[in-house]
Design a protein around this motif. Structure first.
Motif, short mmCIF file in Angstrom:
data_model
loop_
_atom_site.label_atom_id
_atom_site.label_comp_id
_atom_site.label_asym_id
_atom_site.label_seq_id
_atom_site.Cartn_x
_atom_site.Cartn_y
_atom_site.Cartn_z
N GLY A 172 3.98 14.04 -38.61
CA GLY A 172 5.06 13.12 -38.28
C GLY A 172 4.77 12.24 -37.08
N LYS A 173 3.49 12.03 -36.79
CA LYS A 173 3.13 11.22 -35.61
C LYS A 173 3.58 9.77 -35.77
CE LYS A 173 -1.25 12.17 -36.15
NZ LYS A 173 -1.14 13.07 -37.30
N THR A 174 3.24 9.14 -36.89
CA THR A 174 3.57 7.72 -37.08
C THR A 174 5.08 7.51 -37.12
OG1 THR A 174 1.49 7.36 -38.26
CG2 THR A 174 3.23 5.72 -38.57
N THR A 175 5.80 8.43 -37.75
CA THR A 175 7.26 8.32 -37.77
C THR A 175 7.83 8.35 -36.36
OG1 THR A 175 7.37 9.39 -39.94
CG2 THR A 175 9.38 9.41 -38.61
N LEU A 176 7.32 9.25 -35.53
CA LEU A 176 7.78 9.33 -34.15
C LEU A 176 7.46 8.05 -33.39
CD1 LEU A 176 8.86 10.76 -31.63
CD2 LEU A 176 6.61 11.84 -31.37
N LEU A 177 6.24 7.54 -33.55
CA LEU A 177 5.85 6.33 -32.83
C LEU A 177 6.72 5.15 -33.26
CD1 LEU A 177 1.94 6.62 -32.94
CD2 LEU A 177 3.49 7.28 -31.11
N ALA A 178 7.04 5.07 -34.54
CA ALA A 178 7.88 3.98 -35.03
C ALA A 178 9.28 4.05 -34.42
CB ALA A 178 7.96 4.01 -36.56
N TRP A 179 9.83 5.24 -34.29
CA TRP A 179 11.15 5.39 -33.67
C TRP A 179 11.11 5.00 -32.20
CZ3 TRP A 179 15.63 5.20 -35.68
CH2 TRP A 179 15.91 5.73 -36.94
N VAL A 180 10.03 5.36 -31.51
CA VAL A 180 9.91 4.98 -30.10
C VAL A 180 9.86 3.45 -29.99
CG1 VAL A 180 8.42 5.06 -28.06
CG2 VAL A 180 8.80 7.12 -29.43
N ALA A 181 9.08 2.81 -30.87
CA ALA A 181 8.99 1.35 -30.85
C ALA A 181 10.35 0.72 -31.09
CB ALA A 181 8.00 0.89 -31.91
N ASP A 182 11.16 1.35 -31.94
CA ASP A 182 12.48 0.79 -32.26
C ASP A 182 13.49 1.00 -31.14
OD1 ASP A 182 14.35 -0.23 -34.49
OD2 ASP A 182 15.34 1.62 -33.85
N ARG A 183 13.36 2.08 -30.37
CA ARG A 183 14.40 2.46 -29.42
C ARG A 183 14.03 2.27 -27.95
NH1 ARG A 183 18.80 5.04 -31.91
NH2 ARG A 183 18.71 4.40 -34.09
N CYS A 184 12.82 1.87 -27.65
CA CYS A 184 12.40 1.86 -26.24
C CYS A 184 13.06 0.75 -25.44
CB CYS A 184 10.89 1.77 -26.14
SG CYS A 184 10.20 0.20 -26.70
N GLY A 185 13.48 -0.35 -26.07
CA GLY A 185 14.19 -1.40 -25.36
C GLY A 185 13.31 -2.38 -24.61
N ILE A 186 11.99 -2.33 -24.78
CA ILE A 186 11.08 -3.30 -24.16
C ILE A 186 10.15 -3.84 -25.23
CG2 ILE A 186 11.17 -2.25 -21.86
CD1 ILE A 186 8.55 -0.85 -22.45
N PRO A 187 9.47 -4.98 -25.00
CA PRO A 187 8.55 -5.54 -26.00
C PRO A 187 7.46 -4.53 -26.39
CG PRO A 187 8.97 -7.13 -24.26
CD PRO A 187 9.58 -5.85 -23.80
N VAL A 188 7.13 -4.53 -27.68
CA VAL A 188 6.19 -3.54 -28.20
C VAL A 188 5.09 -4.24 -29.00
CG1 VAL A 188 5.90 -1.55 -29.73
CG2 VAL A 188 7.97 -1.76 -28.35
N GLY A 189 3.86 -3.84 -28.73
CA GLY A 189 2.72 -4.24 -29.56
C GLY A 189 2.21 -3.03 -30.32
N TRP A 190 1.80 -3.22 -31.56
CA TRP A 190 1.38 -2.09 -32.41
C TRP A 190 -0.03 -2.37 -32.96
CZ3 TRP A 190 4.38 2.24 -34.04
CH2 TRP A 190 3.78 3.05 -35.00
N TYR A 191 -0.84 -1.34 -32.96
CA TYR A 191 -2.18 -1.47 -33.55
C TYR A 191 -2.55 -0.14 -34.19
CZ TYR A 191 -7.32 -1.40 -33.63
OH TYR A 191 -8.64 -1.25 -34.00
N ARG A 192 -2.86 -0.19 -35.48
CA ARG A 192 -3.32 1.00 -36.20
C ARG A 192 -4.82 0.91 -36.39
NH1 ARG A 192 -4.08 1.69 -41.59
NH2 ARG A 192 -2.85 -0.16 -42.07
#
Length: 971
Positions: free
Chosen positions: A46-66
């Motif tokens: 469940g790593k990616t699911t957790l990271l996606a939730w953090v990206a959605d809820r952190c409240g600051i700009p997010v960059g993503w790279y897989r």
């Protein structure tokens, strides 16, 4: 940048899905500036699911790279990092060729904080890109937080980061789903609720592995609830989906020699280098185990590299593979060899399991004789019936197992049968002592004395039967378990303040495993009641797991039930799980568990002003009576009388109950009953002042002060009281403390807007820069920071001693609300989630809960804040949720034959969101069903206008999204 292809798919942030687990998401959202977050766990955790939730809820700009295997060169890594950071930091990606170029560009970045999430970092391990990434992490600007997900630890100097305190680590054990999360996952996300017993068993058999839970759900789609429960019982290594996943994602990447190593050593259970060497007749096993653990191949280390274990799901799979490859006879030979090695190493619990799987039950009986703890290790392994009739030590093990499940009557009978099998004096002494302990907790049980010693639980048992004040004797108890006994007796008397202190001391002092579990459990429950910090509710889940591992399923079940009850205080729908656990206790013969859990559901329902509370208190009293616990019985009866008085205005049984409480010397219950009689004019003030204070305080802490009537919470001067806090955001902001509104005109509009933001994010901290940008966009940092501090100070002055406070953590602020706070937004979302988790047969409950949610929705969220960015997205989401709930309510009302309510709910749905098909079609159908064609035609015209409006927007501006709350125009 020249010649380097950047694949946008690698930079695409995945959509959020699955269950949001705040215990994991919130800490990662609160990473301090300059920090690194590491999420390292096996495949499917469940790593990616957790990271996606953090990206959605952190409240600051997010960059993503897989990361992918074709990014192992520095150029590929740099190119992708530059492109994902460009919209986040404003740094141009052109002409960035090396990591030095990228770091140089970022060095001039002066924007607000941002978060970079790197997923699948294991794909570039031991490569040029991995070395380059380590340099990037070390030299990046401090405002850029980095969060990594990987199957294996990345090539970083993690020990140094730990020493410096700049790393936050989440591992496979953290990601493991807890049983209450499994319940919530199936109820809210999968929409296929399962019973608490099944959730606990599924958690245990999958080890809380996220992929295993999803695969189980896929394998049981379409089954009835009973069919899913049966599938849980049958779950094991034979599951085709789970076996396929493990084969493709775990075992396929291993050399054949390593796969066979795992296949045969799975028979040991406990893995050490010497044990594996002895089993295989070779050396070097320790290095293999260390490699498997470092590569996160479902192998965990228990004690700094000495002992390892395979994940439960993998071990079950390997055991099935062993039988398929070698046959039953040879597989049993492997188990027999493992059992001999384990027994020689004095690992009797693991040896007994291996002997049992080898079919050597005589050896199992011998080990039970040598160690009393062996029986608990055998878990659910069925004993052969003929061995129970012939082997006295296996018969005793079966009696112990029944006792540990809470089936005291069956356990007592099993001990009697066991005593008849052997005349050995040692055996008879052990059997009599253990049987006496079982009989102690049965109705009419007496003290347990063997060889002049009394079991530590005997004073507690006596206190629950009668005269709890005698158990304390008016002074502090002495002895090894003194504080635990004092704490439990204080609970039975209603002295929660005294109980809290004693139990806190007990939890630190207890060395006996069972007494320690009791101390932790009781202490956590009292902490929950007092709203103590440190997540005491979550501690119950951990205690449940420890009790399960220690071989006490009845205690684990009790912990699960109390945990569900604690969660039900703010999520009423969870009471269904509590009710199921009560039934499970009754079915298992565990009257104590059933009584305690029924009392807990009664208390929670009473807080919710649920009419079922009276029946629950009555049931609890009957269950306590059946267990021989008069003290618990009179407490339940007192509360039942207060509930009856709340409904009917009087209760004639209070006088009799007060007399019984006095005779039993249950001080707290007597005080409560007498106070209630005084209010009815049935008696004079015969309650001591201290008892009155304790009674009122106990009811206040439990959230039940209203049961003593208006003004009951006004305790004598100098006694601390708890004020109920309510936060309202629908239809306009409002704050109430103790039933009185807080005058918001005392603070300026910007301070009020700040309070609105923090209220919307209560329970989480919002970074200073996010607040400054939301409230003072374009203002230089120094000025905005000063204004923020002034606004925070004015809010703190407004809140004063209400129990509500603003707390700062690093550079972030959060609104701290006391336990029991009522929030209309939280309640709205919780009730809707509960309604969504109800199955097809619960239509009446769904209707009730959706009506309750829509009553909470008094209007748009914070309308006074207008189009402010911090509220519009949340406002639109909640408006859509209300519209969908109204549409679903309309359909259920129609199914129940209530056309008027269905029409009203459908009208509400289209008022909230006219751009959805379902409520329009339902309105037309309802009009036609009543023969009102004119109304049906009018509704069709309104529906067509709504569709045309959405379609017109799409034609005139194809890039523009539908208006807030709007669904897309139907095809």
């Amino acid at each position: 940048m020249t010649g380097q292809i950047v694949l946008r798919e690698k930079l695409r942030r995945p959509p959020v899905h699955g269950l949001i687990r705040r215990r994991l998401v919130d800490p990662l959202c609160k990473l301090p500036a300059g920090s690194l977050g590491l999420v390292v766990a096996p495949a499917g955790a469940g790593k990616t699911t957790l990271l996606a939730w953090v990206a959605d809820r952190c409240g600051i700009p997010v960059g993503w790279y897989r990361a992918a295997s074709d990014d192992r060169a520095e150029a590929g890594l740099v190119a992708h990092l530059a492109h994902t950071l460009m919209p986040v930091t404003g740094v141009e990606a052109g002409d960035v060729e090396t990591m030095a170029d990228l770091l140089g560009r970022l060095d001039g970045w002066r924007g607000p904080s941002a978060l970079l999430i790197l997923d699948d970092v294991h794909e570039i391990e031991a490569s040029e890109a991995s070395t380059s990434l380590a340099r990037f992490v070390a030299l990046r600007p401090g405002r850029l937080r980095v969060l990594m997900g990987s199957r294996r630890p990345p090539d970083l100097n993690v020990p140094r980061l730990r020493v410096s305190g700049t790393v936050r680590e989440i591992d496979g054990d953290d990601l493991r789903f807890r049983h209450w999360e499994v319940e919530e996952l199936f109820a809210k996300i999968f929409r296929e609720p399962i019973a608490p017993k099944s959730a606990a068993a599924l958690t245990r058999r999958t080890g809380g592995w996220a992929a295993g839970l999803t695969l189980f759900r896929l394998a049981t789609t379409g089954r009835t609830p009973a069919g899913r429960e049966h599938a849980v019982e049958e779950l094991g290594g034979r599951s085709k989906l789970i076996r396929s996943y493990l084969t493709r994602n775990v075992l396929a990447e291993l050399p054949e020699k390593t796969r066979r190593f795992m296949l045969t050593t799975a028979t040991l259970g406990r893995l050490t280098g010497p044990l594996c060497d002895g089993l295989l007749g070779e050396t070097g096993s320790g290095r293999v185990l260390d490699l498997l653990e470092r590569r996160q191949l479902f192998t965990t280390c228990d004690d700094d590299g000495a002992t390892y274990r395979y994940h439960e799901v993998l071990r079950t799979h390997l055991e099935s593979e062993l039988v398929e490859e070698y046959g039953i006879a040879q597989a049993r030979a492997w188990y027999a060899r493992s059992a001999g090695l384990l027994e020689a190493a004095q690992h009797h619990r693991d040896a007994a399991i291996a002997h049992a799987k080898a079919g050597n039950w005589v050896a199992v009986g011998r080990l039970v004789h040598e160690s009393a703890e062996v029986a608990s290790a055998l878990g659910d392994l069925p004993f052969p019936p003929h061995m129970l009739r012939e082997d006295p030590w296996l018969a005793m093990a079966e009696a112990r197992r029944l006792g540990r499940t809470g089936a005291l009557a069956e356990a007592g009978n099993a001990y009697r049968r066991a005593q008849d099998l052997c005349d050995d004096p040692e055996y008879q002494t052990v059997c009599r002592r253990e049987r006496a302990l079982v009989e102690l907790w049965r109705p009419g049980g007496g003290g347990v004395r063997t060889g002049g010693s009394e079991h530590w639980s005997a004073p507690v048992r006596s206190a629950l039967r009668t005269t709890p004040s005698d158990a304390q004797g008016g002074s502090r108890t002495e002895g090894a378990h003194a504080r635990l006994i004092e704490g439990l007796v204080a609970v039975s008397m209603g002295d929660l303040v005294g109980a809290r202190k004693s139990l806190a001391e007990s939890a630190e002092q207890e060395s006996d495993p069972v007494a320690s579990l009791f101390a932790r459990l009781a202490g956590s429950v009292v902490d929950i009641v007092f709203g103590a910090p440190g997540d005491p509710t979550d501690r119950l889940g951990e205690i449940s797991l420890d009790a399960e591992l220690a071989g006490f399923p009845w205690l684990a079940r009790l912990c699960r039930g109390l945990h569900e009850a604690a969660l039900a205080v703010s999520a009423h729908w969870r009471l269904a799980a509590c009710d199921e656990l009560v039934r499970e206790c009754v079915h298992s013969g565990d009257r104590w568990g059933a009584a305690i859990l029924r009392m807990s559901t009664a208390l929670v329902r009473s807080r919710h002003r649920d009419e079922q509370a009276h029946n629950d208190f009555t049931d609890a009293g009957e269950l306590f009576a059946q267990a021989g616990a008069e003290v618990g019985e009179v407490w339940a009866q007192v509360f039942a009388c207060l509930e009856a008085r709340e409904r009917e205005g009087h209760s004639g049984a209070l006088a009799q109950l007060a007399g019984r409480c006095r005779a039993l010397r249950v001080r707290g219950a007597h005080a409560v009953a007498t106070l209630a009689r005084e209010q009815e004019g049935q008696g004079a003030g015969a309650v001591p002042t201290s008892a009155e204070v304790d009674a009122r305080r106990t009811l206040e802490v439990l959230g039940l002060a209203e049961l003593l009537g208006e003004g009951a919470t006004s305790v004598r001067a100098g006694t601390p009281t708890l004020s109920r806090v309510a936060v309202r955001c629908f239809g306009g902001f409002g704050f109430e403390v103790g039933g009185r509104p807080v005058d918001m005109s005392r603070i300026r509009p910007k301070a009020a807007a700040l309070l609105h933001i923090l209220a919307l994010h209560s329970g989480r901290h919002v970074h200073r820069e996010v607040l400054e940008e939301a409230l003072w966009p374009g203002v230089v940092h120094e000025v905005a920071c000063h204004r923020l501090q002034v606004a925070v100070s004015s809010i703190r002055s407004l809140l004063g001693s209400t129990g509500v406070s603003i707390r700062r953590r690093g550079e972030a602020y959060g609104l701290h609300l006391p336990r029991g706070t009522v929030s209309d937004v939280s309640a709205f979302e919780e009730v809707l989630a509960g309604a969504s988790g109800i199955g097809p047969d619960g239509i009446v409950d769904r209707v009730r809960m959706r009506r309750e949610a829509l009553e909470l929705y008094r209007g748009d969220l914070l309308p006074e804040d207008g189009p402010a960015e911090f509220v519009t997205e949340i406002r639109d989401r909640l408006r859509r949720a209300a519209a969908e709930a109204a549409a679903a309510l309309a359909e259920d009302c129609r199914a129940l034959g209530d056309g008027d309510d269905a029409r009203e709910a459908a009208r509400m749905s289209v008022r909230l969101n006219p751009y959805q098909d379902r409520p329009w079609e339902l309105l037309i159908a309802l009009d036609e069903a009543t023969g009102d064609r004119c109304a049906a035609d009018q509704t069709r015209r309104e529906y067509s206008r709504a569709r045309a409006e959405v379609a017109g927007r799409a034609v005139t501006n194809p890039d523009r999204r539908p208006p807030p709350g709007a669904a897309r125009a139907p095809e």
